[in-house]
Design an enzyme around this catalytic site. Structure first.
Site, short mmCIF file in Angstrom:
data_model
loop_
_atom_site.label_atom_id
_atom_site.label_comp_id
_atom_site.label_asym_id
_atom_site.label_seq_id
_atom_site.Cartn_x
_atom_site.Cartn_y
_atom_site.Cartn_z
N HIS A 151 15.79 -35.79 -13.16
CA HIS A 151 15.24 -36.39 -11.94
C HIS A 151 13.76 -36.11 -11.78
O HIS A 151 13.22 -36.21 -10.68
CB HIS A 151 16.02 -35.90 -10.72
CG HIS A 151 17.47 -36.31 -10.76
ND1 HIS A 151 17.87 -37.62 -10.64
CD2 HIS A 151 18.60 -35.59 -10.96
CE1 HIS A 151 19.19 -37.69 -10.75
NE2 HIS A 151 19.65 -36.46 -10.95
N CYS B 60 0.85 -1.19 0.00
CA CYS B 60 0.00 0.00 0.00
C CYS B 60 0.88 1.25 0.00
O CYS B 60 2.03 1.22 0.41
CB CYS B 60 -0.95 0.09 1.19
SG CYS B 60 -1.97 -1.34 1.42
N LYS C 108 10.86 -14.07 -13.43
CA LYS C 108 10.49 -12.85 -14.14
C LYS C 108 9.46 -13.17 -15.21
O LYS C 108 8.49 -12.45 -15.41
CB LYS C 108 11.77 -12.25 -14.77
CG LYS C 108 11.77 -10.79 -14.88
CD LYS C 108 12.30 -10.06 -13.66
CE LYS C 108 11.81 -10.56 -12.34
NZ LYS C 108 12.44 -9.96 -11.19
N ARG D 229 3.08 0.15 -5.25
CA ARG D 229 2.99 -0.46 -3.92
C ARG D 229 1.66 -1.17 -3.71
O ARG D 229 1.47 -1.86 -2.70
CB ARG D 229 3.17 0.61 -2.84
CG ARG D 229 4.55 1.22 -2.83
CD ARG D 229 4.66 2.21 -1.70
NE ARG D 229 4.54 1.56 -0.42
CZ ARG D 229 5.55 1.15 0.32
NH1 ARG D 229 6.77 1.33 -0.08
NH2 ARG D 229 5.35 0.57 1.48
N TRP E 221 -3.29 -2.40 -1.46
CA TRP E 221 -3.08 -3.81 -1.84
C TRP E 221 -3.76 -4.61 -0.73
O TRP E 221 -3.31 -4.61 0.41
CB TRP E 221 -1.59 -4.10 -1.90
CG TRP E 221 -1.24 -5.47 -2.39
CD1 TRP E 221 -1.17 -5.89 -3.69
CD2 TRP E 221 -0.89 -6.61 -1.59
NE1 TRP E 221 -0.80 -7.20 -3.74
CE2 TRP E 221 -0.62 -7.67 -2.47
CE3 TRP E 221 -0.78 -6.83 -0.23
CZ2 TRP E 221 -0.25 -8.93 -2.03
CZ3 TRP E 221 -0.41 -8.09 0.21
CH2 TRP E 221 -0.15 -9.13 -0.69
N GLU F 170 15.79 -17.05 -11.75
CA GLU F 170 15.34 -15.67 -11.91
C GLU F 170 14.67 -15.47 -13.28
O GLU F 170 13.66 -14.77 -13.40
CB GLU F 170 16.53 -14.71 -11.71
CG GLU F 170 16.26 -13.24 -11.96
CD GLU F 170 15.15 -12.66 -11.09
OE1 GLU F 170 14.70 -13.32 -10.14
OE2 GLU F 170 14.72 -11.54 -11.39
N LYS G 24 5.09 -4.01 -5.11
CA LYS G 24 6.54 -3.83 -5.12
C LYS G 24 7.17 -4.16 -3.77
O LYS G 24 8.22 -4.76 -3.71
CB LYS G 24 6.86 -2.39 -5.51
CG LYS G 24 8.34 -2.09 -5.62
CD LYS G 24 8.87 -2.57 -6.94
CE LYS G 24 10.36 -2.39 -7.09
NZ LYS G 24 10.90 -3.36 -8.04
N GLU H 145 6.02 -14.04 -13.69
CA GLU H 145 5.47 -12.90 -12.95
C GLU H 145 4.79 -11.90 -13.87
O GLU H 145 3.73 -11.37 -13.53
CB GLU H 145 6.67 -12.25 -12.24
CG GLU H 145 6.39 -11.07 -11.40
CD GLU H 145 7.66 -10.49 -10.78
OE1 GLU H 145 8.78 -10.88 -11.18
OE2 GLU H 145 7.52 -9.65 -9.90
N ASN I 272 -1.10 1.54 6.19
CA ASN I 272 -0.40 0.41 5.57
C ASN I 272 -0.06 -0.57 6.67
O ASN I 272 0.31 -0.15 7.76
CB ASN I 272 0.96 0.84 4.97
CG ASN I 272 0.80 1.73 3.79
OD1 ASN I 272 -0.29 1.92 3.29
ND2 ASN I 272 1.91 2.29 3.34
N GLY I 273 -0.09 -1.85 6.38
CA GLY I 273 0.29 -2.84 7.39
C GLY I 273 -0.92 -3.61 7.87
O GLY I 273 -1.95 -3.66 7.20
C1 F6R Z 1 10.17 -10.11 -8.27
C2 F6R Z 1 10.37 -9.29 -7.09
C3 F6R Z 1 10.15 -9.92 -5.76
C4 F6R Z 1 11.11 -9.30 -4.73
C5 F6R Z 1 10.78 -9.81 -3.34
C6 F6R Z 1 11.76 -9.27 -2.30
O1 F6R Z 1 10.41 -9.38 -9.44
O2 F6R Z 1 10.66 -8.14 -7.18
O3 F6R Z 1 10.32 -11.30 -5.82
O4 F6R Z 1 12.42 -9.61 -5.08
O5 F6R Z 1 9.49 -9.42 -2.99
O6 F6R Z 1 11.78 -7.89 -2.30
P1 F6R Z 1 12.98 -7.08 -1.66
O7 F6R Z 1 14.18 -7.28 -2.51
O8 F6R Z 1 12.52 -5.65 -1.65
O9 F6R Z 1 13.19 -7.62 -0.29
#
Ligand code: F6R
Length: 601
Positions: free
Chosen positions: A497, A2, A478, A28, A75, A474, A596, A481, A101-102
């Site tokens: 396996h 949020c 990506k 966010r 969110w 990764e 984010k 996602e 937020n929270g």
């Molecule tokens: C994927 C992504 C998330 C973050 C994860 C940790 O693209 O961005 O998987 O890597 O939520 O976030 P941070 O690095 O802010 O702790």
């Protein structure tokens, strides 16, 4: 999660300042948005859905006036995204408005008690208890600041909260386990859950600590601690510019941020490499002794960076393990003697990672945050912080911060366990050349063609070994996602396996093969296994091996050091994910269900 914004001291443009601030924070959370403005009365406007819907609703009704206000982009945690559950929330009389937020952990008993006292709730949220509590304390004769503080005393959990009261000219805000910053302008003051919320107006920022309560009005800001005593706070000038947080002509933030990687890495390396001496020197790390062992804790993309870090530490002779932060603090604590726990977190605000770091600290273990978040909770709570200096990353999918993390981990390992002089010199020279090498990948990539020829397949697999295993993970994260297509990453040797059962002519396999050592040769063996099952193969390679012979497509990277090759290979996979998502018309910067900064466990 949020986003919160607030401002005081503007005139007729107060509403626009709030809405523009929310736009920069939409990464966010974006399932509803709202604002509350205090003028002659308190006016709240809120809508389920993207900020755009709130803007439309405001355009088609009376524009709320006012010279101070707060706003929120949500969110969902408690209650689905609806108009009623959108913030701000108000008390029954509409005199108090609150954004949060929270999570308020004890909201249910508070709600039960308020309902027993005759209060009617209009949302499913945990937040709504707060305006009702403030209203009750105002009713008891407390002034707004005292009523706000008394309400905070009643709630348990994590929060950044801001409140306004009709007929009052101040914003009251507080933080506990959720970020909140104050922006200091000339006769204009701001609140934000993140700096971009007000970057257009000021770069002077006060980072609040847990337990802080701030009162902001047109004359300034005053912070008090949890006991009500004045708290000394420094104003920090951030180096980010508003321009850096815009799209600069790119269609998406993600594409812009992929293209910013040469600059981000130059920033991350600046002043940290001595090219003449061929050495690494990082001021922030000067107080850390070489550890006997290292545990890295992280989530998501940052966890993949942590896995890469493990490989580097092991190569340097330091035992290392990576843990998913959400698993670290919830079971028996993993044993660590004479060691350091490194939290890898671009935001520095991820709740799971903070919990893991706090668990380590509670056991008396030294902690280090590798983060982009200057002033973030992780940076402030850990014994040490290594800043990756990526600049703001707005796209939900982490791109440039991942590359910067890989580079920072190289600097960390070289500082704590310097290698043989000649080896370090070669690495320093590869790091120096890396921004240019990334530019070459960006200029010459064939990712768009690969995407065109592999669209509409059943699933997408990514394989790699050693330092390329995290790149495979990764690449798949990506891809899934932002495309919403099924993608999985595997250690190349693991395919046979189990996962090989999934491989068909409708499942492209992206094989990351760099160098021509034993690992590369074994990975090529795995490539042959999938080729034999008619899977289309896309090799991501520096051309050192003959993997191209077995590939339908090649994504080339320049020849470089074994440690920097994964960074370049990953840039190719970022571009693959981006172009596939773009072709599918996905919401690239705001993938569904994601946000984010994940500040809930
Ligand atoms: C994927 C992504 C998330 C973050 C994860 C940790 O693209 O961005 O998987 O890597 O939520 O976030 P941070 O690095 O802010 O702790």
């Amino acid at each position: 999660m949020c986003g919160i914004v607030g401002c005081v001291g503007h005139g007729d443009d107060t509403l626009d300042v709030l809405l523009d601030g929310l736009e920069t924070l939409e990464y966010r959370g974006y399932d509803s948005a709202g604002v509350a403005l205090v003028g002659d009365s308190l006016i709240v406007k809120k809508r389920e859905g993207r900020l755009e819907r709130l803007r439309e609703a405001i355009e088609t009704s009376d524009r709320p006036g006012g010279t101070l206000g707060i706003g929120h982009t949500r969110w969902s945690t408690h209650g689905p995204p609806t108009d009623a559950n959108a913030h701000p929330h108000t008390d029954e009389s509409g005199r108090v408005a609150v954004v949060h937020n929270g999570i308020i952990e004890n909201y249910q008993p508070l709600r039960d008690k308020l309902e027993a006292d005759g209060v009617t709730f209009t949302s499913d949220t945990d937040t709504e208890v707060v305006p009702h509590l403030i209203a009750a304390f105002l009713q008891d004769g407390l002034d707004p600041e005292a009523a706000f503080r008394r309400a905070l005393d009643r709630i348990e959990g994590s929060y950044a909260i801001a409140a306004v009261v009709a007929g009052d000219d101040r914003i009251y805000a507080a933080r506990n386990d959720s970020p909140l910053v104050v922006g200091v302008g000339d006769g204009r003051f701001y609140l934000g859950s993140d700096v971009p919320a007000f970057l257009e107006h000021t770069r002077d920022v006060v980072f609040l600590d847990d337990g802080d309560l701030v009162v902001v009005d047109a004359d300034g800001w005053q912070v008090t601690d949890a006991d009500g005593a004045p708290a000394e706070k420094e104003v920090t000038t951030v180096t980010w510019s508003a321009e850096q947080t815009g799209k600069s002509g790119y269609d998406h933030y993600m594409l812009k941020e992929i293209h910013e990687q040469p600059t981000a890495l130059r920033q991350g390396l600046s002043g940290r490499l001595d090219e003449l001496a061929g050495t690494v020197s990082v001021e922030e790390l000067s107080g850390i002794e070489a550890p006997g062992a290292v545990q890295l804790v992280a989530c998501g993309t940052s966890y993949h960076a942590a896995l890469y870090g493990v490989e580097l530490f092991r190569q340097a002779g330091i035992p290392a393990q990576a843990f998913l932060a959400s698993e670290y603090a919830t079971g028996p604590a993993p044993v660590l003697e004479d060691g350091i726990v490194v939290g890898v977190t671009q935001s520095g605000e991820t709740a799971d990672t903070l919990s893991a770091l706090r668990e380590a600290q509670a056991r008396g273990i030294e902690t280090l945050a590798v983060t982009n978040g200057v002033g973030s909770t992780a940076a402030r709570e850990c014994d040490h912080a290594l800043f990756i200096r990526s600049g703001p990353e707005i796209g939900v999918a982490a791109t440039k911060t991942f590359s910067s993390q890989l580079i920072a981990l190289n600097l960390l390992v070289e500082t704590l366990a310097p290698g043989d002089r000649g080896d370090t010199r070669t690495l320093v020279s590869a790091l120096r050349d890396l921004p240019g090498d990334i530019q070459e990948v960006l200029d010459e990539t064939a990712a768009e063609t690969v995407v065109e020829e592999n669209a509409g397949r059943d699933a997408f697999f990514f394989i790699g070994r050693g330092e390329n295993f995290p790149v495979a993970l990764e690449g798949a994260l990506k891809f899934k996602e932002i495309t919403y297509e099924h993608a999985e990453g595997f250690a190349a040797g693991e395919l046979k396996h189990g996962p090989l059962a999934l491989v068909t002519d409708r499942t492209p396999v992206f094989a990351v093969v760099t160098g021509n050592d034993e690992r590369a040769r074994k990975t090529i063996g795995n490539v042959k296994e999938v080729e034999a099952r008619d899977a289309p193969v896309v090799a991501v390679t520096d051309g050192a091996s003959d993997v191209e012979r077995y590939a339908d497509h090649v994504l080339s990277i320049p020849e470089t050091h074994p440690r920097t090759a994964p960074v370049l290979a990953n840039v190719q996979l970022q571009l693959v994910a981006y172009h596939m998502a773009n072709q599918l018309g996905r919401e690239i910067d705001k993938p569904r269900n994601l946000a984010k900064s994940v500040t809930v466990e």
